[in-house]
Scaffold this active site. Structure first.
Site, mmCIF file in Angstrom:
data_model
loop_
_atom_site.group_PDB
_atom_site.id
_atom_site.type_symbol
_atom_site.label_atom_id
_atom_site.label_comp_id
_atom_site.label_asym_id
_atom_site.label_seq_id
_atom_site.Cartn_x
_atom_site.Cartn_y
_atom_site.Cartn_z
ATOM 1 N N LYS A 44 62.695 -26.511 36.419
ATOM 2 C CA LYS A 44 63.815 -25.731 35.905
ATOM 3 C C LYS A 44 64.793 -25.500 37.055
ATOM 4 O O LYS A 44 64.676 -24.525 37.797
ATOM 5 C CB LYS A 44 63.340 -24.401 35.311
ATOM 6 N N TYR B 128 78.013 -10.668 20.711
ATOM 7 C CA TYR B 128 77.608 -10.940 22.096
ATOM 8 C C TYR B 128 78.508 -12.030 22.649
ATOM 9 O O TYR B 128 78.518 -13.158 22.144
ATOM 10 C CB TYR B 128 76.143 -11.374 22.095
ATOM 11 N N HIS C 65 65.253 -19.111 30.862
ATOM 12 C CA HIS C 65 64.612 -19.275 29.554
ATOM 13 C C HIS C 65 63.585 -20.404 29.664
ATOM 14 O O HIS C 65 63.920 -21.580 29.559
ATOM 15 C CB HIS C 65 65.648 -19.582 28.479
ATOM 16 N N TYR D 200 63.714 -8.211 21.841
ATOM 17 C CA TYR D 200 64.364 -9.415 21.289
ATOM 18 C C TYR D 200 63.806 -10.682 21.934
ATOM 19 O O TYR D 200 63.398 -11.632 21.254
ATOM 20 C CB TYR D 200 65.882 -9.339 21.512
ATOM 21 N N HIS D 201 63.783 -10.706 23.260
ATOM 22 C CA HIS D 201 63.380 -11.919 23.955
ATOM 23 C C HIS D 201 61.874 -12.157 23.876
ATOM 24 O O HIS D 201 61.413 -13.273 24.105
ATOM 25 C CB HIS D 201 63.844 -11.861 25.415
ATOM 26 N N ASP E 93 68.741 -20.835 35.153
ATOM 27 C CA ASP E 93 68.309 -20.634 33.771
ATOM 28 C C ASP E 93 66.861 -20.167 33.742
ATOM 29 O O ASP E 93 65.960 -20.872 34.169
ATOM 30 C CB ASP E 93 68.460 -21.945 32.997
#
Length: 657
Positions: free
Chosen positions: A534, A18, A540, A172-173, A538
């Site tokens: 935040k 990646y 996440h 995945y996340h 981003d």
């Protein structure tokens, strides 16, 4: 006597890394280098403005350009990204979701310039918007409109690009956000069901629908609980077989196969003793390659030092070599499934399937995955699961070597020196903006305007958005212009945060923290108020959510509005609410730029509250932030949230003395 027989070896999985950073030109050099080292497919990381449909010169793009991936603002960038790479022969995975239709349009336009027919293109667009609302935060539009775009790309590729996977259902996340194995199974499968139910309603033949089912792939996570993760993959395979056979009536066994790629767990990589991450990555990879009947079709491994910052080419090569040694030096690919018939494996697989089916039933009762997103059900479950995981680490119930046990260590020569991680060069953002402005000036303005207007009409009329997007790409329309058109038609969306005020910890350390917060609150004459922000793009938000949850449980008055705020919005909120401390969570590498901008605006607006910053922050940047006035910096090594809460109370106390 030597065995001279030559057993048949299975073809190895696809080796990917990646990658993408700084500029299209720099990323192209990296891709060509990795392919020369034996990588067999590309996996493209895009920067946050590209992922969220902004041009590099938008206010929200500040500090984010080229940080977590490559900026692609127009067809010229896409041309440069794949210069010298024949797209008719390449298998390209693009981690792109909200703007998947646009990036696929740019990819097709670039391929056609190379003379590559659409029907020959191979690869995957992630295009899983539901998990963006739950875990990764790179969504743009409301769920219904986002799912329409997903469906448009599926219907388009079925006819035009039959070798391309239009959607990579991405669990995945979910694991990165704290999902248990059963939640990862259930939420990913519920997402696939929601998409396929929508496509089926679009009215296609059974034969075409079966082909759609056959092109749906998955992108999963593998963590450190090796046996559980191996069994999870076998459960995925068996549950997908049931769903495609029984719910959708797909008769062709090949089209029912569970096809997945994997990146092993980055959440478990530690900043402390980072050399240990090499072993973690290897063990996690084993879970997805050892079981032949549930083996990954493609594997990409993180680098050992990703908890420290952006990995260097050597670090990525090291992870690639790990795959190659497993595939070519061992005899793994010479045997059938070595776990078939194992009673322990069978029991664990059955238990995971039962738990996942129960959760799927609950989601179905709520109206499906999209409805479960909108009411915040799945998000709140993920936040709860992540809270439990962190509490187990804090309490020492879940051992993490080098973090909460065996912490004495020798200095690592691997992680020392100024070049221990890759740093995105200064000036990348300004250079990208200059190229963007030059592109706008050189293009045919009338053609671009006409393409934008046609794009808007297609969006309003409910037509498939892919062909108008390809036409727009060829006319020189930019990523931000494409995103702006759809924002105007579809609107924007802010997903539920999943942050609950219910305290999980009782007694013990949290009681001590509450006492400290209460003492400080009484001293300042009001409840200590903490703003969790935040800034930038981003998405996440796992760390910010856990800080907000623990701060609320500890007795702070917490303000947390979720992701994607401008520095100006955060400072305005801090001033209006009279907060006593501001905390910024930034994991995209833009911490210095954004923290400095927040401090500048705080000074202008007369906001005197202390500022703390958390994220993946290299030591040199941590020193820079502290010297510039940040009260405290927290990185992944600061895993004890109760210690952080005590720090915050004392920082507030010092600021009002």
């Amino acid at each position: 006597m030597n065995d001279t027989s030559a057993p048949r070896r299975d073809k190895p999985w696809m080796f990917r890394t990646y990658a993408g950073h700084s500029t299209a030109e720099a990323s192209n050099r990296l891709y060509r280098s990795n392919l020369a080292k034996g990588q067999t497919g590309l996996s493209i990381a895009f920067d946050l403005p590209t992922q969220t449909g902004y041009d590099s010169d938008h206010i929200l793009s500040r500090g984010e350009v080229g940080k977590v991936g490559v900026p692609v603002s127009h067809l010229g960038d896409m041309r440069t990204l794949f210069d010298g790479i024949p797209l008719a022969e390449m298998n390209t995975s693009m981690t792109i979701n909200a703007t998947a239709v646009w990036l696929m349009a740019l990819y097709i336009a670039a391929a056609e310039e190379q003379g590559a027919p659409r029907a020959k293109l191979q690869g995957t667009t992630q295009n899983d918007i539901i998990k963006e609302y739950l875990s990764r935060g790179s969504y743009v539009f409301p769920p219904a409109q986002s799912l329409r775009l997903t469906q448009d790309l599926i219907l388009f590729t079925t006819k035009e690009c039959p070798k391309f996977n239009p959607m990579n259902v991405c669990s995945y996340h979910l694991q990165e956000a704290g999902a248990t194995p059963a939640q990862e199974l259930a939420y990913a499968l519920a997402t696939a069901v929601a998409i396929l139910d929508g496509v089926k309603k679009a009215g296609m033949s059974d034969e075409d629908f079966a082909q759609v089912v056959g092109r749906i792939s998955f992108f999963v996570n593998a963590g450190m609980r090796f046996v559980t993760e191996l069994c999870k993959m076998r459960a995925f395979t068996e549950l997908w077989e049931e769903i495609t056979r029984d719910r959708y009536g797909v008769k062709d066994e090949k089209l029912r196969r569970f096809r997945y790629g994997v990146q092993v767990n980055s959440l478990g990589l530690t900043e402390q003793q980072p050399e240990n991450n090499v072993y973690r990555i290897l063990i996690e990879m084993l879970a997805v390659v050892l079981s032949k009947n549930a083996r990954a079709r493609a594997v990409q491994l993180p680098a050992w030092n990703e908890a420290l910052g952006l990995p260097r080419p050597f670090d990525q090569q090291w992870s690639l070599r790990m795959q190659q040694i497993m595939a070519y030096e061992t005899d793994l690919l010479e045997y059938g499934d070595i776990f078939d018939g194992n009673p322990e494996i069978a029991r664990k697989v059955a238990a995971l399937k039962d738990e996942a089916r129960a959760e799927l039933k609950k989601i179905d009762e709520l109206g499906g995955a999209a409805a479960a997103v909108e009411i915040g059900y799945m998000k709140s479950k993920l936040v709860e699961a992540n809270t439990a995981r962190l509490e187990a680490i804090e309490a020492g119930e879940q051992i993490v070597v080098g973090v909460n046990k065996f912490t004495s260590t020798e200095p690592s020569p691997l992680a020392s020196g100024s070049d221990a991680i890759m740093v995105v060069p200064e000036g990348v953002e300004a250079d990208q903006i200059a190229r963007l402005n030059a592109w706008r000036e050189r293009r045919d303005a009338k053609a671009a305007k006409a393409a934008i207007e046609e794009l808007a009409r297609a969006a309003k009329e409910g037509r498939n958005m892919v062909e108008p997007s390809i036409a727009a790409a060829k006319a020189g329309v930019t990523t931000g212009e494409w995103g702006g058109v759809l924002r105007g038609v579809f609107g924007e969306y802010r997903a539920p945060t999943g942050v609950s005020s219910t305290a999980r910890q009782v007694g013990g350390q949290l009681d001590k923290v509450r006492g400290e917060v209460e003492r400080v609150s009484q001293k300042i004459g009001k409840r200590a108020k903490f703003l969790v922000g935040k800034p930038g793009l981003d998405g996440h938000s796992n760390g910010a959510e856990q800080i907000a949850v623990r701060a609320r449980d500890a007795g702070f008055d917490v303000i947390y509005a979720g992701i994607r705020s401008t520095p100006a919005e955060l400072v305005e909120t801090a001033k209006k609410e009279g907060v006593h401390c501001i905390g910024l969570s930034i994991l995209s590498g833009s911490h210095v730029t954004l923290a400095h901008e927040v401090m500048r605006l705080m000074k202008e607006e007369g906001v005197s509250a202390p500022l703390v910053v958390g994220g993946i922050i290299p030591p040199a940047d941590e020193k820079l932030l502290l010297e510039s006035g940040v009260a405290a910096v927290y990185t992944p090594k600061n895993y004890d949230l109760n210690v952080i809460m005590t720090d915050l109370a004392q920082i507030i106390e010092r600021s009002v003395n």
